[in-house]
Write an enzyme that holds these catalytic residues in place. Structure first.
Site, PDB file in Angstrom:
ATOM      1  N   GLU A   1       0.795  -1.241   0.074  1.00 33.77           N
ATOM      2  CA  GLU A   1      -0.127   0.288  -0.008  1.00 33.77           C
ATOM      3  C   GLU A   1       0.347   1.051   0.108  1.00 33.77           C
ATOM      4  OE1 GLU A   1      -2.517   1.153  -0.288  1.00 33.77           O
ATOM      5  OE2 GLU A   1      -4.050   0.608   0.332  1.00 33.77           O
TER       6      GLU A   1
ATOM      7  N   ASP B   1      -4.823   4.900   6.250  1.00 30.16           N
ATOM      8  CA  ASP B   1      -4.964   6.045   6.578  1.00 30.16           C
ATOM      9  C   ASP B   1      -5.924   5.394   7.794  1.00 30.16           C
ATOM     10  OD1 ASP B   1      -6.277   8.547   7.490  1.00 30.16           O
ATOM     11  OD2 ASP B   1      -7.136   9.494   5.602  1.00 30.16           O
ATOM     12  N   SER B   2      -7.790   5.345   7.224  1.00 30.96           N
ATOM     13  CA  SER B   2      -8.181   4.809   8.587  1.00 30.96           C
ATOM     14  C   SER B   2      -7.968   3.517   9.160  1.00 30.96           C
ATOM     15  CB  SER B   2      -9.755   4.808   7.740  1.00 30.96           C
ATOM     16  OG  SER B   2      -9.835   4.024   6.988  1.00 30.96           O
TER      17      SER B   2
ATOM     18  N   THR C   1      -9.021   0.211   4.084  1.00 34.33           N
ATOM     19  CA  THR C   1      -8.675  -0.674   2.642  1.00 34.33           C
ATOM     20  C   THR C   1      -7.557  -1.899   2.807  1.00 34.33           C
ATOM     21  OG1 THR C   1      -8.992   1.104   1.716  1.00 34.33           O
ATOM     22  CG2 THR C   1      -7.747  -0.431   0.557  1.00 34.33           C
TER      23      THR C   1
HETATM   24  C1  PRP Z   1      -6.181   5.537  -1.301  1.00 32.05           C
HETATM   25  C2  PRP Z   1      -4.567   4.751  -0.700  1.00 32.05           C
HETATM   26  C3  PRP Z   1      -5.122   3.761  -0.196  1.00 32.05           C
HETATM   27  C4  PRP Z   1      -6.251   4.399   0.791  1.00 32.05           C
HETATM   28  C5  PRP Z   1      -5.687   4.832   2.771  1.00 32.05           C
HETATM   29  O1  PRP Z   1      -7.029   5.082  -1.853  1.00 32.05           O
HETATM   30  O2  PRP Z   1      -3.954   4.738  -1.867  1.00 32.05           O
HETATM   31  O3  PRP Z   1      -5.541   2.615  -0.748  1.00 32.05           O
HETATM   32  O4  PRP Z   1      -6.866   5.509   0.046  1.00 32.05           O
HETATM   33  O5  PRP Z   1      -7.014   5.225   3.151  1.00 32.05           O
HETATM   34  P1  PRP Z   1      -7.614   4.232   4.263  1.00 32.05           P
HETATM   35  O6  PRP Z   1      -7.156   3.416   5.091  1.00 32.05           O
HETATM   36  O7  PRP Z   1      -8.850   4.921   5.088  1.00 32.05           O
HETATM   37  O8  PRP Z   1      -8.302   2.959   3.648  1.00 32.05           O
HETATM   38  P2  PRP Z   1      -7.782   6.098  -2.829  1.00 32.05           P
HETATM   39  O9  PRP Z   1      -9.378   5.904  -2.666  1.00 32.05           O
HETATM   40  O10 PRP Z   1      -7.815   7.489  -2.418  1.00 32.05           O
HETATM   41  O11 PRP Z   1      -7.878   5.247  -4.437  1.00 32.05           O
HETATM   42  P3  PRP Z   1      -6.585   5.055  -5.167  1.00 32.05           P
HETATM   43  O12 PRP Z   1      -5.355   5.306  -4.543  1.00 32.05           O
HETATM   44  O13 PRP Z   1      -6.588   5.302  -6.442  1.00 32.05           O
HETATM   45  O14 PRP Z   1      -6.384   7.165  -5.099  1.00 32.05           O
END
Ligand code: PRP
Length: 182
Positions: free
Chosen positions: A102, A106-107, A110
């Site tokens: 990854e 963040d949270s 994902t």
């Molecule tokens: C971002 C990042 C991670 C996720 C993290 O993806 O690439 O996959 O958010 O956030 P979380 O810990 O709160 O779940 P995003 O949804 O922005 O998509 P992208 O990678 O296609 O820009």
């Protein structure tokens, strides 16, 4: 040096810092998997594509790369935390040694979703690798290989975007709050 784009507040992690840390993470992975036939690095699109490309090219052990992508239903509100798989790996992971790669946690929703989804497919082992973690309360999923911990600000560059912009900057920078509060 070129002026920083007006959307950006400051560079948080420089290109040089990233290069050094990616090499260190690759060295650690290489050591841990020295006795393993091969590993599968699964990058989470879109954000992880740059980190995965750099990390994989530092690895001198047998490995293949694959990708997954998810869609999240917003980071706040009633459906916060709901994650849906929109692209799956091409090769089965059963009996394989998997590392989920990854760009940012963040949270943690994902990574949590993907970790448990992949774990249900009987891999030989599963670990996680993230370039960046935001300083937050503890996650359900451990990050086995972590590049940097940063404050809870919006960051772009090195795969990370704001509305699909600034993604290919060679460094990680803080976005000015007025940009996303407009
Ligand atoms: C971002 C990042 C991670 C996720 C993290 O993806 O690439 O996959 O958010 O956030 P979380 O810990 O709160 O779940 P995003 O949804 O922005 O998509 P992208 O990678 O296609 O820009």
């Amino acid at each position: 040096m070129k002026d920083l784009h007006p959307d950006l507040e400051r560079i948080i992690i420089s290109k040089e810092q990233i290069q050094v840390r990616v090499k260190e993470l690759a060295a650690q992975i290489q050591k841990d998997y020295a006795e393993t036939d091969r590993i599968i690095l699964i990058g989470i699109l879109k954000g992880a594509f740059i980190f995965l490309a750099d990390l994989a090219r530092e690895l001198d052990i047998p490995h293949i790369v694959d990708f997954m992508a998810v869609s999240s239903y917003g980071k706040s509100g009633a459906q916060s935390g709901a994650v849906r798989l929109v692209l799956d790996v091409r090769e089965p992971v059963v009996n394989e040694h998997v590392i989920v790669v990854e760009d940012i946690v963040d949270s943690g929703n994902t990574l949590n979703y993907l970790y448990h989804t992949l774990q249900g497919r009987q891999p030989a082992s599963i670990k996680t690798c993230a370039l960046i973690e935001k300083k937050r309360e503890s996650l359900d999923v451990p990050i086995d290989y972590l590049g940097f911990t940063i404050p809870d600000v919006w960051v772009v560059g090195y795969g990370l975007d704001y509305a699909d912009t600034h993604r290919t900057l060679p460094f990680v920078a803080e976005l000015k709050s007025e940009v996303y509060q407009k």
